[in-house]
Motif scaffolding. Structure first.
Motif, PDB file in Angstrom:
ATOM      1  N   PHE A 133       0.856  -1.193   0.000  1.00 12.72           N
ATOM      2  CA  PHE A 133       0.000   0.000   0.000  1.00 12.72           C
ATOM      3  C   PHE A 133       0.892   1.242   0.000  1.00 12.72           C
ATOM      4  CE2 PHE A 133      -3.355   2.825   1.243  1.00 12.72           C
ATOM      5  CZ  PHE A 133      -4.537   2.163   0.990  1.00 12.72           C
ATOM      6  N   THR A 134       1.560   1.503  -1.098  1.00 12.84           N
ATOM      7  CA  THR A 134       2.576   2.562  -1.142  1.00 12.84           C
ATOM      8  C   THR A 134       2.013   3.871  -1.706  1.00 12.84           C
ATOM      9  OG1 THR A 134       3.186   1.843  -3.350  1.00 12.84           O
ATOM     10  CG2 THR A 134       4.442   0.894  -1.529  1.00 12.84           C
ATOM     11  N   PRO A 135       2.657   4.997  -1.403  1.00 12.97           N
ATOM     12  CA  PRO A 135       2.220   6.277  -1.977  1.00 12.97           C
ATOM     13  C   PRO A 135       2.220   6.227  -3.505  1.00 12.97           C
ATOM     14  CG  PRO A 135       3.816   6.658  -0.226  1.00 12.97           C
ATOM     15  CD  PRO A 135       3.738   5.172  -0.415  1.00 12.97           C
ATOM     16  N   ARG A 136       3.147   5.482  -4.090  1.00 10.45           N
ATOM     17  CA  ARG A 136       3.192   5.402  -5.553  1.00 10.45           C
ATOM     18  C   ARG A 136       1.932   4.719  -6.104  1.00 10.45           C
ATOM     19  NH1 ARG A 136       6.152   1.667  -8.246  1.00 10.45           N
ATOM     20  NH2 ARG A 136       5.611   2.080 -10.394  1.00 10.45           N
ATOM     21  N   ARG A 137       1.520   3.678  -5.399  1.00  9.47           N
ATOM     22  CA  ARG A 137       0.312   2.977  -5.854  1.00  9.47           C
ATOM     23  C   ARG A 137      -0.913   3.888  -5.736  1.00  9.47           C
ATOM     24  NH1 ARG A 137       0.140  -2.030  -6.962  1.00  9.47           N
ATOM     25  NH2 ARG A 137       1.924  -2.539  -5.681  1.00  9.47           N
ATOM     26  N   ILE A 138      -0.953   4.690  -4.690  1.00  7.11           N
ATOM     27  CA  ILE A 138      -2.086   5.618  -4.526  1.00  7.11           C
ATOM     28  C   ILE A 138      -2.039   6.672  -5.637  1.00  7.11           C
ATOM     29  CG2 ILE A 138      -3.167   7.300  -2.962  1.00  7.11           C
ATOM     30  CD1 ILE A 138      -3.187   4.271  -2.116  1.00  7.11           C
ATOM     31  N   ALA A 139      -0.837   7.172  -5.938  1.00  7.42           N
ATOM     32  CA  ALA A 139      -0.711   8.196  -6.981  1.00  7.42           C
ATOM     33  C   ALA A 139      -1.202   7.661  -8.326  1.00  7.42           C
ATOM     34  CB  ALA A 139       0.734   8.666  -7.076  1.00  7.42           C
ATOM     35  N   LEU A 140      -1.037   6.367  -8.553  1.00  6.98           N
ATOM     36  CA  LEU A 140      -1.493   5.777  -9.814  1.00  6.98           C
ATOM     37  C   LEU A 140      -3.018   5.826  -9.955  1.00  6.98           C
ATOM     38  CD1 LEU A 140       0.722   2.547 -10.168  1.00  6.98           C
ATOM     39  CD2 LEU A 140       0.841   4.648 -11.543  1.00  6.98           C
ATOM     40  N   LEU A 141      -3.691   6.019  -8.820  1.00  9.53           N
ATOM     41  CA  LEU A 141      -5.159   6.041  -8.872  1.00  9.53           C
ATOM     42  C   LEU A 141      -5.708   7.407  -9.276  1.00  9.53           C
ATOM     43  CD1 LEU A 141      -6.050   3.982  -5.692  1.00  9.53           C
ATOM     44  CD2 LEU A 141      -6.504   3.346  -8.052  1.00  9.53           C
ATOM     45  N   GLU A 142      -4.821   8.393  -9.345  1.00  9.83           N
ATOM     46  CA  GLU A 142      -5.277   9.760  -9.580  1.00  9.83           C
ATOM     47  C   GLU A 142      -6.152   9.874 -10.840  1.00  9.83           C
ATOM     48  OE1 GLU A 142      -2.317  12.350  -8.239  1.00  9.83           O
ATOM     49  OE2 GLU A 142      -3.326  14.137  -9.008  1.00  9.83           O
ATOM     50  N   GLU A 143      -5.684   9.326 -11.941  1.00 11.32           N
ATOM     51  CA  GLU A 143      -6.420   9.448 -13.195  1.00 11.32           C
ATOM     52  C   GLU A 143      -7.733   8.631 -13.180  1.00 11.32           C
ATOM     53  OE1 GLU A 143      -6.338  11.678 -15.276  1.00 11.32           O
ATOM     54  OE2 GLU A 143      -7.734  10.786 -16.703  1.00 11.32           O
ATOM     55  N   PRO A 144      -7.690   7.334 -12.759  1.00 16.75           N
ATOM     56  CA  PRO A 144      -8.982   6.621 -12.673  1.00 16.75           C
ATOM     57  C   PRO A 144      -9.984   7.317 -11.745  1.00 16.75           C
ATOM     58  CG  PRO A 144      -7.150   5.102 -12.237  1.00 16.75           C
ATOM     59  CD  PRO A 144      -6.551   6.438 -12.513  1.00 16.75           C
ATOM     60  N   VAL A 145      -9.514   7.865 -10.621  1.00 13.65           N
ATOM     61  CA  VAL A 145     -10.442   8.555  -9.705  1.00 13.65           C
ATOM     62  C   VAL A 145     -11.030   9.774 -10.406  1.00 13.65           C
ATOM     63  CG1 VAL A 145     -10.615   9.903  -7.569  1.00 13.65           C
ATOM     64  CG2 VAL A 145      -9.345   7.766  -7.559  1.00 13.65           C
ATOM     65  N   PRO A 178     -21.240   5.412  -3.962  1.00 14.68           N
ATOM     66  CA  PRO A 178     -20.581   4.515  -4.928  1.00 14.68           C
ATOM     67  C   PRO A 178     -19.105   4.791  -5.178  1.00 14.68           C
ATOM     68  CG  PRO A 178     -22.357   5.799  -5.993  1.00 14.68           C
ATOM     69  CD  PRO A 178     -22.394   6.122  -4.538  1.00 14.68           C
ATOM     70  N   LEU A 179     -18.695   6.051  -5.179  1.00 10.58           N
ATOM     71  CA  LEU A 179     -17.316   6.345  -5.606  1.00 10.58           C
ATOM     72  C   LEU A 179     -16.242   5.650  -4.752  1.00 10.58           C
ATOM     73  CD1 LEU A 179     -15.762   8.722  -7.653  1.00 10.58           C
ATOM     74  CD2 LEU A 179     -14.935   9.130  -5.345  1.00 10.58           C
ATOM     75  N   PRO A 180     -16.271   5.752  -3.414  1.00  4.79           N
ATOM     76  CA  PRO A 180     -15.209   5.098  -2.639  1.00  4.79           C
ATOM     77  C   PRO A 180     -15.173   3.581  -2.823  1.00  4.79           C
ATOM     78  CG  PRO A 180     -16.346   6.710  -1.290  1.00  4.79           C
ATOM     79  CD  PRO A 180     -17.147   6.564  -2.535  1.00  4.79           C
ATOM     80  N   ALA A 181     -16.336   2.949  -2.999  1.00  2.00           N
ATOM     81  CA  ALA A 181     -16.349   1.488  -3.222  1.00  2.00           C
ATOM     82  C   ALA A 181     -15.682   1.163  -4.550  1.00  2.00           C
ATOM     83  CB  ALA A 181     -17.788   0.969  -3.196  1.00  2.00           C
ATOM     84  N   MET A 182     -15.962   1.983  -5.563  1.00  2.03           N
ATOM     85  CA  MET A 182     -15.355   1.762  -6.884  1.00  2.03           C
ATOM     86  C   MET A 182     -13.849   1.956  -6.831  1.00  2.03           C
ATOM     87  SD  MET A 182     -18.438   3.421  -9.117  1.00  2.03           S
ATOM     88  CE  MET A 182     -17.476   4.407 -10.162  1.00  2.03           C
ATOM     89  N   VAL A 183     -13.419   2.936  -6.037  1.00  6.52           N
ATOM     90  CA  VAL A 183     -11.979   3.212  -5.932  1.00  6.52           C
ATOM     91  C   VAL A 183     -11.263   2.036  -5.241  1.00  6.52           C
ATOM     92  CG1 VAL A 183     -10.240   4.729  -4.908  1.00  6.52           C
ATOM     93  CG2 VAL A 183     -12.269   5.714  -5.972  1.00  6.52           C
ATOM     94  N   ILE A 184     -11.861   1.505  -4.178  1.00  8.60           N
ATOM     95  CA  ILE A 184     -11.223   0.368  -3.490  1.00  8.60           C
ATOM     96  C   ILE A 184     -11.181  -0.840  -4.430  1.00  8.60           C
ATOM     97  CG2 ILE A 184     -11.367  -1.217  -1.519  1.00  8.60           C
ATOM     98  CD1 ILE A 184     -12.581   1.105   0.083  1.00  8.60           C
ATOM     99  N   ALA A 185     -12.252  -1.029  -5.209  1.00  5.50           N
ATOM    100  CA  ALA A 185     -12.274  -2.127  -6.185  1.00  5.50           C
ATOM    101  C   ALA A 185     -11.121  -1.960  -7.178  1.00  5.50           C
ATOM    102  CB  ALA A 185     -13.620  -2.150  -6.915  1.00  5.50           C
ATOM    103  N   ASP A 186     -10.929  -0.745  -7.655  1.00  9.33           N
ATOM    104  CA  ASP A 186      -9.848  -0.470  -8.607  1.00  9.33           C
ATOM    105  C   ASP A 186      -8.483  -0.692  -7.979  1.00  9.33           C
ATOM    106  OD1 ASP A 186     -11.147   0.210 -10.933  1.00  9.33           O
ATOM    107  OD2 ASP A 186      -9.880   2.007 -11.221  1.00  9.33           O
TER     108      ASP A 186
END
Ligand code: HEM
Length: 394
Positions: free
Chosen positions: A100-112, A138-146
């Protein structure tokens, strides 16, 4: 201390509607307060809450962190680090932190951003609706799924299980049948998922979790399942509530909305101030491991304490004029994500989601109001602050 009537109970609907005047009273007159209906002590001052969070040897999480509920959902069946003390907690957190790294979170920026754009566009076209149903739920559930790498085709099913898992009747002493069914379905789903990712790793959190290792130690199957469910329990409804609370607070402040629309670079500071001003998690509990004397009150080993983050965050000694919403103030000491060893693992993700939602919303509209014809409905979940429904007009 003599108390003739209960002053504070986190399950009292009047308190839930507006807890802040009662918090001010507690901080001023009863910093160590006995809440008889819940059989727990309540700490409300910033310094006390902060010190307790940083002393897990005295203030233990191992007996549960939600006050006065007969069960800890999901944690009742699976190991979750949020309900562990050192050294068990620390080892698990170190393994998980590898994935669960900051880099992995940063990768979510565009999908979010894409998800937020789609949802806010729909909301604006329809002229509004129930924000909880359409946007913040719905949004937070979708983000965790992603984040986990759940395939898009499974998303609707995943969202339904995840909602059923976290939708609970807080007055019940036992998990609801629907909670248990959802937990069982999610176990089964995740179990197959682990096997698949072990065989064919991908660049997602799930693959990283099944292979993460610290000092030769990997997560057991139960720890993996516990962590995935913890992400849902800790990361879904909390973020939903932050987004809903922000919608409601900004609806009453058109001047702030106007300013944020003009200067979107102020959004990160505004989200941080929202976390302080109307914290989604108003408090969590701990159990004493030894006798302690605090503000002339004797507390015994085994006693439960509720630590009120929501009150600490309004403490004037740290946040001058704490009841005023002010997006220009410095809030780096706020406690909405806790502090110390259990500091929220998803803090960066929750803030990314919230500021993105508001950036997308403000690109499309500069104002909204709470629907005058359909009143909002507050959540009745003890110290969890948010809305069950929040109809708005855009
Ligand atoms: C606005 C949204 C959120 C709020 C207000 C919030 C609040 C908190 C708080 C107060 C704690 C500390 C618990 C304690 O000290 O007992 C915590 C822990 C945690 N949170 Fe969050 N959270 C949010 C979003 C998220 C998200 C999005 C995720 C992940 C997807 C997440 C995952 C976790 C985890 C795994 C822990 C346990 C950490 C540990 O025990 O070491 N949270 N959160």
């Amino acid at each position: 201390m003599l108390q003739t009537e209960p002053l504070y109970d986190p399950f009292d609907p009047a308190v839930q509607d507006d807890p802040y005047p009662v918090y001010a009273q507690l901080r001023a007159t009863a910093p160590v307060y006995w809440c008889a209906p819940r059989r727990c002590w309540v700490l409300s001052r910033y310094d006390d809450v902060s010190a307790a969070l940083q002393d897990p040897a005295t203030f233990s999480s191992a007996k549960g962190i939600f006050p006065a509920q007969g069960f800890d959902l999901a944690g009742a069946f699976l190991p979750m680090m949020i309900m562990m003390d050192p050294p068990r907690h620390d080892l698990l957190r170190r393994v998980v932190a590898k994935a669960f790294t900051p880099r992995r979170i940063a990768l979510l920026e565009e999908p979010v951003r894409q998800m937020a754009a789609e949802i806010t566009e729909r909301l604006v076209v329809t002229g509004g609706g129930d924000v909880v149903r359409e946007l913040s739920g719905p949004l937070p559930a979708m983000v965790i799924a992603d984040l986990l790498g759940v395939p898009r085709g499974d998303r609707e099913q995943f969202k339904a299980w995840s909602t059923a898992l976290v939708t609970t009747d807080i007055s019940s002493r036992e998990p609801l049948r629907s909670n248990l069914d959802a937990a069982a379905a999610l176990y089964e789903y995740f179990r197959q998922f682990f096997d698949e990712r072990r065989a064919r790793p991908r660049p997602d959190l799930m693959s990283a979790l099944v292979t993460a290792e610290v000092e030769g130690r990997r997560l057991t199957e139960d720890e993996l399942l516990g962590f995935c469910l913890l992400l849902l329990v800790a990361g879904h409804e909390t973020t939903t509530n932050l987004i809903s609370n922000t919608i409601a607070v900004l609806a009453e402040r058109p001047d702030v909305l106007e300013r944020l629309a003009r200067e979107p670079e102020l959004l990160p500071g505004a989200v941080a101030e929202m976390l302080r001003f109307d914290s989604p998690v108003q408090g969590l509990s701990r159990t004493l491991t030894r006798d302690v004397r605090l503000h002339d009150v004797d507390l015994s080993a085994g006693d439960t304490l509720l630590l009120l983050f929501g009150s600490a965050n309004r403490d004037d000694s740290v946040f001058p004029d704490g009841d005023r919403f002010d997006i220009d103030r410095t809030v780096d000491r706020q406690l909405a994500f806790g502090r110390g060893i259990h500091f929220c693992l998803g803090a960066a993700l929750a803030q990314l989601e919230t500021r993105t939602v508001f950036a997308e919303l403000l690109r499309r509209t500069r104002s909204w109001q709470l629907d005058p014809d359909t009143p909002a409905v507050r959540l009745r979940s003890g110290p969890i602050r948010g809305y069950a429904s929040l109809p708005v007009v855009l």
